[in-house]
Design a protein around this motif. Structure first.
Motif, PDB file in Angstrom:
ATOM      1  N   PRO A  26       0.814  -1.206   0.000  1.00  0.00           N
ATOM      2  CA  PRO A  26       0.000   0.000   0.000  1.00  0.00           C
ATOM      3  C   PRO A  26       0.854   1.264   0.000  1.00  0.00           C
ATOM      4  O   PRO A  26       1.957   1.279   0.540  1.00  0.00           O
ATOM      5  CB  PRO A  26      -0.791  -0.110   1.302  1.00  0.00           C
ATOM      6  N   VAL A  27       0.336   2.289  -0.626  1.00  0.00           N
ATOM      7  CA  VAL A  27       0.922   3.623  -0.545  1.00  0.00           C
ATOM      8  C   VAL A  27      -0.074   4.482   0.220  1.00  0.00           C
ATOM      9  O   VAL A  27      -1.254   4.557  -0.145  1.00  0.00           O
ATOM     10  CB  VAL A  27       1.204   4.214  -1.943  1.00  0.00           C
ATOM     11  N   VAL A  28       0.397   5.095   1.307  1.00  0.00           N
ATOM     12  CA  VAL A  28      -0.424   6.017   2.080  1.00  0.00           C
ATOM     13  C   VAL A  28      -0.235   7.405   1.492  1.00  0.00           C
ATOM     14  O   VAL A  28       0.905   7.840   1.267  1.00  0.00           O
ATOM     15  CB  VAL A  28      -0.031   5.984   3.570  1.00  0.00           C
ATOM     16  N   ASP A  82       1.460  -4.328 -11.553  1.00  0.00           N
ATOM     17  CA  ASP A  82       2.209  -3.545 -12.539  1.00  0.00           C
ATOM     18  C   ASP A  82       2.622  -2.167 -12.013  1.00  0.00           C
ATOM     19  O   ASP A  82       3.093  -1.321 -12.774  1.00  0.00           O
ATOM     20  CB  ASP A  82       1.389  -3.399 -13.832  1.00  0.00           C
ATOM     21  N   GLN A  83       2.493  -1.942 -10.705  1.00  0.00           N
ATOM     22  CA  GLN A  83       2.814  -0.640 -10.128  1.00  0.00           C
ATOM     23  C   GLN A  83       4.070  -0.673  -9.250  1.00  0.00           C
ATOM     24  O   GLN A  83       4.251   0.167  -8.374  1.00  0.00           O
ATOM     25  CB  GLN A  83       1.614  -0.102  -9.345  1.00  0.00           C
ATOM     26  N   GLN A  84       4.968  -1.601  -9.530  1.00  0.00           N
ATOM     27  CA  GLN A  84       6.196  -1.716  -8.741  1.00  0.00           C
ATOM     28  C   GLN A  84       7.016  -0.428  -8.780  1.00  0.00           C
ATOM     29  O   GLN A  84       7.579  -0.015  -7.770  1.00  0.00           O
ATOM     30  CB  GLN A  84       7.049  -2.885  -9.232  1.00  0.00           C
ATOM     31  N   ALA A  85       7.084   0.218  -9.928  1.00  0.00           N
ATOM     32  CA  ALA A  85       7.870   1.453 -10.032  1.00  0.00           C
ATOM     33  C   ALA A  85       7.333   2.521  -9.075  1.00  0.00           C
ATOM     34  O   ALA A  85       8.116   3.265  -8.469  1.00  0.00           O
ATOM     35  CB  ALA A  85       7.880   1.966 -11.471  1.00  0.00           C
ATOM     36  N   LEU A  86       6.006   2.589  -8.915  1.00  0.00           N
ATOM     37  CA  LEU A  86       5.436   3.550  -7.966  1.00  0.00           C
ATOM     38  C   LEU A  86       5.794   3.165  -6.534  1.00  0.00           C
ATOM     39  O   LEU A  86       6.126   4.027  -5.721  1.00  0.00           O
ATOM     40  CB  LEU A  86       3.915   3.631  -8.119  1.00  0.00           C
ATOM     41  N   SER A  87       5.749   1.875  -6.226  1.00  0.00           N
ATOM     42  CA  SER A  87       6.145   1.427  -4.895  1.00  0.00           C
ATOM     43  C   SER A  87       7.583   1.838  -4.599  1.00  0.00           C
ATOM     44  O   SER A  87       7.878   2.371  -3.523  1.00  0.00           O
ATOM     45  CB  SER A  87       6.004  -0.092  -4.773  1.00  0.00           C
ATOM     46  N   ASP A  88       8.482   1.581  -5.544  1.00  0.00           N
ATOM     47  CA  ASP A  88       9.892   1.938  -5.356  1.00  0.00           C
ATOM     48  C   ASP A  88      10.048   3.444  -5.134  1.00  0.00           C
ATOM     49  O   ASP A  88      10.751   3.877  -4.223  1.00  0.00           O
ATOM     50  CB  ASP A  88      10.725   1.520  -6.569  1.00  0.00           C
ATOM     51  N   ASP A 118      -4.285   6.388  -9.515  1.00  0.00           N
ATOM     52  CA  ASP A 118      -4.950   5.678 -10.605  1.00  0.00           C
ATOM     53  C   ASP A 118      -4.370   4.272 -10.735  1.00  0.00           C
ATOM     54  O   ASP A 118      -3.156   4.082 -10.646  1.00  0.00           O
ATOM     55  CB  ASP A 118      -4.769   6.414 -11.933  1.00  0.00           C
ATOM     56  N   GLY A 119      -5.228   3.291 -10.943  1.00  0.00           N
ATOM     57  CA  GLY A 119      -4.789   1.921 -11.137  1.00  0.00           C
ATOM     58  C   GLY A 119      -4.655   1.115  -9.860  1.00  0.00           C
ATOM     59  O   GLY A 119      -4.434  -0.095  -9.914  1.00  0.00           O
ATOM     60  N   ALA A 120      -4.782   1.761  -8.686  1.00  0.00           N
ATOM     61  CA  ALA A 120      -4.750   1.005  -7.427  1.00  0.00           C
ATOM     62  C   ALA A 120      -5.936   0.052  -7.410  1.00  0.00           C
ATOM     63  O   ALA A 120      -7.025   0.397  -7.872  1.00  0.00           O
ATOM     64  CB  ALA A 120      -4.797   1.947  -6.227  1.00  0.00           C
ATOM     65  N   ILE A 121      -5.733  -1.162  -6.868  1.00  0.00           N
ATOM     66  CA  ILE A 121      -6.814  -2.147  -6.907  1.00  0.00           C
ATOM     67  C   ILE A 121      -7.839  -1.940  -5.797  1.00  0.00           C
ATOM     68  O   ILE A 121      -8.947  -2.471  -5.874  1.00  0.00           O
ATOM     69  CB  ILE A 121      -6.284  -3.595  -6.893  1.00  0.00           C
ATOM     70  N   ALA A 122      -7.484  -1.166  -4.796  1.00  0.00           N
ATOM     71  CA  ALA A 122      -8.418  -0.812  -3.722  1.00  0.00           C
ATOM     72  C   ALA A 122      -7.930   0.481  -3.082  1.00  0.00           C
ATOM     73  O   ALA A 122      -6.726   0.725  -3.008  1.00  0.00           O
ATOM     74  CB  ALA A 122      -8.497  -1.918  -2.670  1.00  0.00           C
ATOM     75  N   THR A 123      -8.874   1.306  -2.660  1.00  0.00           N
ATOM     76  CA  THR A 123      -8.533   2.545  -1.973  1.00  0.00           C
ATOM     77  C   THR A 123      -9.443   2.721  -0.761  1.00  0.00           C
ATOM     78  O   THR A 123     -10.597   2.297  -0.771  1.00  0.00           O
ATOM     79  CB  THR A 123      -8.662   3.783  -2.882  1.00  0.00           C
ATOM     80  N   LEU A 124      -8.894   3.341   0.261  1.00  0.00           N
ATOM     81  CA  LEU A 124      -9.629   3.671   1.477  1.00  0.00           C
ATOM     82  C   LEU A 124      -9.313   5.118   1.827  1.00  0.00           C
ATOM     83  O   LEU A 124      -8.141   5.495   1.867  1.00  0.00           O
ATOM     84  CB  LEU A 124      -9.190   2.781   2.644  1.00  0.00           C
ATOM     85  N   GLU A 125     -10.321   5.915   2.077  1.00  0.00           N
ATOM     86  CA  GLU A 125     -10.126   7.294   2.515  1.00  0.00           C
ATOM     87  C   GLU A 125     -10.518   7.368   3.987  1.00  0.00           C
ATOM     88  O   GLU A 125     -11.630   6.977   4.350  1.00  0.00           O
ATOM     89  CB  GLU A 125     -10.972   8.248   1.678  1.00  0.00           C
ATOM     90  N   CYS A 126      -9.595   7.846   4.818  1.00  0.00           N
ATOM     91  CA  CYS A 126      -9.757   7.730   6.270  1.00  0.00           C
ATOM     92  C   CYS A 126      -9.590   9.051   7.001  1.00  0.00           C
ATOM     93  O   CYS A 126      -8.802   9.898   6.594  1.00  0.00           O
ATOM     94  CB  CYS A 126      -8.716   6.747   6.814  1.00  0.00           C
ATOM     95  N   ASP A 145     -14.008   6.506   5.584  1.00  0.00           N
ATOM     96  CA  ASP A 145     -15.103   7.380   5.164  1.00  0.00           C
ATOM     97  C   ASP A 145     -15.574   7.072   3.752  1.00  0.00           C
ATOM     98  O   ASP A 145     -16.719   7.346   3.402  1.00  0.00           O
ATOM     99  CB  ASP A 145     -14.662   8.841   5.234  1.00  0.00           C
ATOM    100  N   ALA A 146     -14.678   6.530   2.930  1.00  0.00           N
ATOM    101  CA  ALA A 146     -15.012   6.170   1.551  1.00  0.00           C
ATOM    102  C   ALA A 146     -14.036   5.086   1.125  1.00  0.00           C
ATOM    103  O   ALA A 146     -12.905   5.019   1.626  1.00  0.00           O
ATOM    104  CB  ALA A 146     -14.905   7.379   0.620  1.00  0.00           C
ATOM    105  N   MET A 147     -14.492   4.232   0.210  1.00  0.00           N
ATOM    106  CA  MET A 147     -13.607   3.178  -0.291  1.00  0.00           C
ATOM    107  C   MET A 147     -14.024   2.796  -1.695  1.00  0.00           C
ATOM    108  O   MET A 147     -15.143   3.057  -2.117  1.00  0.00           O
ATOM    109  CB  MET A 147     -13.619   1.957   0.629  1.00  0.00           C
ATOM    110  N   SER A 148     -13.080   2.172  -2.392  1.00  0.00           N
ATOM    111  CA  SER A 148     -13.341   1.748  -3.763  1.00  0.00           C
ATOM    112  C   SER A 148     -12.570   0.469  -4.029  1.00  0.00           C
ATOM    113  O   SER A 148     -11.452   0.283  -3.539  1.00  0.00           O
ATOM    114  CB  SER A 148     -12.900   2.834  -4.745  1.00  0.00           C
ATOM    115  N   ASN A 149     -13.182  -0.394  -4.793  1.00  0.00           N
ATOM    116  CA  ASN A 149     -12.570  -1.657  -5.192  1.00  0.00           C
ATOM    117  C   ASN A 149     -13.229  -2.056  -6.498  1.00  0.00           C
ATOM    118  O   ASN A 149     -14.310  -2.616  -6.503  1.00  0.00           O
ATOM    119  CB  ASN A 149     -12.779  -2.706  -4.104  1.00  0.00           C
ATOM    120  N   VAL A 150     -12.594  -1.709  -7.609  1.00  0.00           N
ATOM    121  CA  VAL A 150     -13.163  -1.980  -8.923  1.00  0.00           C
ATOM    122  C   VAL A 150     -12.895  -3.434  -9.299  1.00  0.00           C
ATOM    123  O   VAL A 150     -11.780  -3.920  -9.184  1.00  0.00           O
ATOM    124  CB  VAL A 150     -12.566  -1.023  -9.978  1.00  0.00           C
ATOM    125  N   GLU A 151     -13.920  -4.133  -9.730  1.00  0.00           N
ATOM    126  CA  GLU A 151     -13.783  -5.525 -10.179  1.00  0.00           C
ATOM    127  C   GLU A 151     -14.083  -5.583 -11.665  1.00  0.00           C
ATOM    128  O   GLU A 151     -14.957  -4.867 -12.127  1.00  0.00           O
ATOM    129  CB  GLU A 151     -14.758  -6.427  -9.412  1.00  0.00           C
TER     130      GLU A 151
END
Length: 184
Positions: A26-28, A82-88, A118-126, A145-151
């Motif tokens: 995860p990226v916070v 496919d988001q390893q570069a963002l993690s790094d 963009d492209g995250a598989i799940a998001t949580l807004e806290c 407070d809000a969340m998303s998980n696109v399938e």
């Protein structure tokens, strides 16, 4: 009862042992006066279903910790394989664009205005509801407070023993003996 044996635990040895626990990546993120900020973390857990609460642990020395403390808000972005570069980049790798430029990540404001990658598989807004000091980290308990998980979505990026893993073969198995956890 005998006294527990207390041994000196070196930080690098502790990191090596804890590296055997596979995590998602995860990226916070948060929004400060200067714009969006983000950092890769591995200490994320759900705390409660009702109310929905999650916890992230942020090192006191990291640039984002004062921003989360000041704003009282953060988002969790679970990265796809496919988001390893963002993690790094969000982990501080010397790349261009760097963290100062939000790693060049495409993002949009979520329902609460927090930056979502963009492209995250799940998001949580806290919203932070409690904070605890724990060694060299602060634990931020956030109400979701809000969340998303696109399938459907890509497989998650995984982290194990200081390297990334990708799921090559996934086989789903139903939970046995835990009927209260099955979805309706």
């Amino acid at each position: 009862m005998p006294e527990p044996l207390v041994a000196e635990i070196a930080p690098n040895a502790f990191r090596r042992v804890m590296g055997h626990f596979v995590t998602g990546v995860p990226v916070v993120t948060t929004l400060s006066e200067s714009g969006p900020q983000g950092i890769t973390v591995n200490a994320l857990t759900s705390v409660s279903l009702d109310p929905p609460l999650v916890m992230v642990a942020l090192d006191h020395r990291r640039f984002i910790t004062p921003a989360v403390r000041r704003t009282g808000r953060y988002a969790v972005n679970v990265l796809a394989e496919d988001q390893q570069a963002l993690s790094d980049c969000f982990a501080g790798a010397p790349v261009v664009p760097g963290r100062d430029e939000f790693c060049g990540a495409a993002w949009s404001a979520g329902a609460t205005g927090l930056p979502l990658i963009d492209g995250a598989i799940a998001t949580l807004e806290c919203t932070v509801v409690q904070t605890f000091e724990a060694g060299d980290h602060e634990l931020f308990i956030g109400r979701v407070d809000a969340m998303s998980n696109v399938e459907p979505h890509p497989m998650p990026l995984l982290y194990y023993r200081r390297q990334y893993l990708r799921i090559q073969r996934a086989e789903a198995s139903p939970l046995e003996g835990v009927p209260e956890h099955s979805e309706p």
